[in-house]
Design an enzyme around this catalytic site. Sequence first.
Site, PDB file in Angstrom:
ATOM      1  N   ARG A 136      -7.291  -9.055  -8.181  1.00  0.00           N
ATOM      2  CA  ARG A 136      -8.034 -10.329  -8.249  1.00  0.00           C
ATOM      3  C   ARG A 136      -9.384 -10.076  -8.905  1.00  0.00           C
ATOM      4  O   ARG A 136      -9.782  -8.926  -9.082  1.00  0.00           O
ATOM      5  CB  ARG A 136      -8.252 -10.869  -6.839  1.00  0.00           C
ATOM      6  CG  ARG A 136      -9.156  -9.956  -6.028  1.00  0.00           C
ATOM      7  CD  ARG A 136      -9.421 -10.431  -4.617  1.00  0.00           C
ATOM      8  NE  ARG A 136     -10.370  -9.578  -3.944  1.00  0.00           N
ATOM      9  CZ  ARG A 136     -10.050  -8.483  -3.246  1.00  0.00           C
ATOM     10  NH1 ARG A 136      -8.781  -8.123  -3.136  1.00  0.00           N
ATOM     11  NH2 ARG A 136     -10.984  -7.737  -2.682  1.00  0.00           N
ATOM     12  N   LYS A 172       0.826  -1.217   0.000  1.00  0.00           N
ATOM     13  CA  LYS A 172       0.000   0.000   0.000  1.00  0.00           C
ATOM     14  C   LYS A 172       0.857   1.262   0.000  1.00  0.00           C
ATOM     15  O   LYS A 172       0.566   2.216  -0.720  1.00  0.00           O
ATOM     16  CB  LYS A 172      -0.927   0.021   1.229  1.00  0.00           C
ATOM     17  CG  LYS A 172      -1.753  -1.245   1.432  1.00  0.00           C
ATOM     18  CD  LYS A 172      -2.809  -1.445   0.366  1.00  0.00           C
ATOM     19  CE  LYS A 172      -3.445  -2.812   0.505  1.00  0.00           C
ATOM     20  NZ  LYS A 172      -3.552  -3.553  -0.732  1.00  0.00           N
ATOM     21  N   HIS A 205     -16.437  -2.897   7.285  1.00  0.00           N
ATOM     22  CA  HIS A 205     -15.517  -3.029   6.146  1.00  0.00           C
ATOM     23  C   HIS A 205     -15.778  -4.266   5.301  1.00  0.00           C
ATOM     24  O   HIS A 205     -14.944  -4.665   4.510  1.00  0.00           O
ATOM     25  CB  HIS A 205     -14.052  -3.017   6.611  1.00  0.00           C
ATOM     26  CG  HIS A 205     -13.694  -1.728   7.266  1.00  0.00           C
ATOM     27  ND1 HIS A 205     -13.572  -0.548   6.564  1.00  0.00           N
ATOM     28  CD2 HIS A 205     -13.496  -1.418   8.562  1.00  0.00           C
ATOM     29  CE1 HIS A 205     -13.297   0.432   7.408  1.00  0.00           C
ATOM     30  NE2 HIS A 205     -13.247  -0.065   8.627  1.00  0.00           N
ATOM     31  N   GLU A 224      -3.044  10.321   7.023  1.00  0.00           N
ATOM     32  CA  GLU A 224      -3.624  10.909   5.809  1.00  0.00           C
ATOM     33  C   GLU A 224      -4.678  11.930   6.231  1.00  0.00           C
ATOM     34  O   GLU A 224      -5.199  11.858   7.344  1.00  0.00           O
ATOM     35  CB  GLU A 224      -4.350   9.836   4.981  1.00  0.00           C
ATOM     36  CG  GLU A 224      -3.494   8.818   4.318  1.00  0.00           C
ATOM     37  CD  GLU A 224      -4.343   7.814   3.547  1.00  0.00           C
ATOM     38  OE1 GLU A 224      -3.764   7.068   2.736  1.00  0.00           O
ATOM     39  OE2 GLU A 224      -5.565   7.745   3.762  1.00  0.00           O
TER      40      GLU A 224
HETATM   41  C1  MV4 Z   1     -10.079   6.272   4.315  1.00  0.00           C
HETATM   42  C2  MV4 Z   1     -11.359   6.823   4.565  1.00  0.00           C
HETATM   43  C3  MV4 Z   1     -11.438   8.200   4.832  1.00  0.00           C
HETATM   44  N1  MV4 Z   1     -10.308   8.966   4.828  1.00  0.00           N
HETATM   45  N2  MV4 Z   1      -8.983   7.061   4.314  1.00  0.00           N
HETATM   46  C4  MV4 Z   1     -11.498   1.713   4.422  1.00  0.00           C
HETATM   47  C5  MV4 Z   1     -10.579   0.497   4.406  1.00  0.00           C
HETATM   48  C6  MV4 Z   1      -9.641   0.796   3.314  1.00  0.00           C
HETATM   49  N3  MV4 Z   1     -10.205   0.274   2.067  1.00  0.00           N
HETATM   50  C7  MV4 Z   1      -9.551   2.295   3.299  1.00  0.00           C
HETATM   51  N4  MV4 Z   1     -10.788   2.789   3.849  1.00  0.00           N
HETATM   52  C8  MV4 Z   1     -10.995   4.113   4.050  1.00  0.00           C
HETATM   53  N5  MV4 Z   1      -9.941   4.935   4.061  1.00  0.00           N
HETATM   54  C9  MV4 Z   1      -9.115   8.383   4.567  1.00  0.00           C
HETATM   55  N6  MV4 Z   1      -8.007   9.138   4.575  1.00  0.00           N
HETATM   56  C10 MV4 Z   1     -12.484   5.969   4.527  1.00  0.00           C
HETATM   57  C11 MV4 Z   1     -12.286   4.620   4.243  1.00  0.00           C
HETATM   58  C12 MV4 Z   1     -13.434   3.743   4.163  1.00  0.00           C
HETATM   59  C13 MV4 Z   1     -14.192   3.453   5.294  1.00  0.00           C
HETATM   60  C14 MV4 Z   1     -13.809   3.967   6.516  1.00  0.00           C
HETATM   61  C15 MV4 Z   1     -14.576   3.668   7.612  1.00  0.00           C
HETATM   62  C16 MV4 Z   1     -15.695   2.855   7.505  1.00  0.00           C
HETATM   63  C17 MV4 Z   1     -16.044   2.316   6.302  1.00  0.00           C
HETATM   64  C18 MV4 Z   1     -15.292   2.589   5.185  1.00  0.00           C
HETATM   65  C19 MV4 Z   1     -15.614   2.039   3.946  1.00  0.00           C
HETATM   66  C20 MV4 Z   1     -14.869   2.319   2.838  1.00  0.00           C
HETATM   67  C21 MV4 Z   1     -13.746   3.185   2.947  1.00  0.00           C
END
Ligand code: MV4
Length: 502
Positions: free
Chosen positions: A293, A116, A236, A201
């Site tokens: 994938r 990542k 998630h 971030e």
């Molecule tokens: C974030 C975000 C908001 N701000 N990064 C979720 C897991 C991974 N795929 C990255 N994710 C996120 N990163 C920043 N800087 C919001 C998410 C996010 C999320 C966060 C909390 C609860 C559910 C979520 C679903 C999709 C993405």
Amino acid sequence: MFAKILIANRGEIAVRVMRGCGELGIATVAVYSDADRKSLHVQTAEEAVAIGPAPAAESYLDMERILRAAKDTGAEAIHPGYGFLAENAVFARRCEEEGIVFIGPNSRAMDLVGDKVRSRQTMEKAGIPIIPGMKGTISSDLSTSAAEAEKIGYPVMIKASAGGGGKGMRVARNRDELASGLEAGMREAKAAFGDESVYLEKYIEDPRHVEFQVLADNEGNTVHLFERECSIQRRHQKIVEETPSQALDPELRARMGETACRVMQVAGYNNAGTVEFLLDKDRNFYFLEVNARLQVEHPVTELVTGVDLVHQQIRIAAGETLTFRQEDLEQKGHAIECRIYAEDPLRNFLPSSGTVLFLKEPAGPGVRHDCGIFGGCEVPIYYDPILAKLIVWAESRDMAIQRMLNALENYVIMGVKTCIGFLKDVIDHPRFRAGHTTTSFIPEHFAEWQAPEGTADLRNLALLAAALRSKGGGRSAAGPGDESRAVPTPWSILGKWRMGGK
Ligand code: MV4
């Protein structure tokens, strides 16, 4: 083209990939653990090889056992499905070493997009919009971290460098929350990944999670097959996905699609892959990560574009070039997917296992059911609890919603607990119908969800009683209108039931 493919997976995705192989005239080999001896994917393949005891580490994750099965059966290629070894660059390399084609991206691209932090840096250099944040990972002392956070500007998101799927993630809106968030985030990252390093971030408030499907052949031809809206997640875990997204208009869609293709070109990616973005309320989008994938939710893209993604994966892996260009692709209608998990909504969605005593599958025009179970099969506790996916297509989103609700209403699984009731309420929710769903939709509106008491459960119990009795009575369950038969049937029992249980 390959004559025989080994599917290194189980459940619904193994069955779905086998179907794709069969349509191309390719023979299939299943691999199975002791727990899956009588499972649907074993019955579906032409050949099947036992690869070990139930625990995944001793079966579906055992690379050498799987490679041995491919060599013993003469399979020229391996399709990894999703999960297990699907994004394991070591396995992709082992296949290459053994002269067996891995149906997926080359291992170098997999290495890059799997890291990542490294992929963030690579994409930033290529001018791909990424979430504003710090370079590298944070040092442990608070003053340096606080200085970094001030530079970014609160609120900030604390993320695990080795992470994914939200583990180790914490939001900090000020210096105090930063201190406690760092401590908790590092502890969780250490426990989950054995690596406590985290980075900061800018926190994107209440984003949508929108991903783009990409196909790239081995000559560098790269196209996107539009977006999938994946914001409806519980802890998630995606539960409902759809395409098109209500948040995109043609201009934004074109910009995001072009960016997704550029991400894959920069990564030297080939085969099928997905580029994940966060989309904020001001229509800014930010690169999140690449999923190297075939995704669980790929069917919604197939229904709206008419492209079979498993066929495309196999053709690309066999060295064929894409037969279509970007301008040949279009979205037609609307598709929605519901993931059917063996989880008990009344016990905090705890995984449920046991015997499928009765299965009534939804069907009809525009209804697709990618299913990994059958009536009488065992649902083991060892693996991801996804049982099936219910996908609908219709000319419009409103019709797709109605079709999905009807399909869920006619979907019965007895013997293991499922989230079908929960899904009905999600799809029927006014916010979902209006298309106003971001990643906060489930936490905000379904945190305390309880299954509605009443006829639904009693109705299902009646079905179960009849199914058991007709199974025990030796006579097959009669259809509607056979009330005269000796053996009570779901219909004869239900005939006495009027909704409301009078
Ligand atoms: C974030 C975000 C908001 N701000 N990064 C979720 C897991 C991974 N795929 C990255 N994710 C996120 N990163 C920043 N800087 C919001 C998410 C996010 C999320 C966060 C909390 C609860 C559910 C979520 C679903 C999709 C993405």
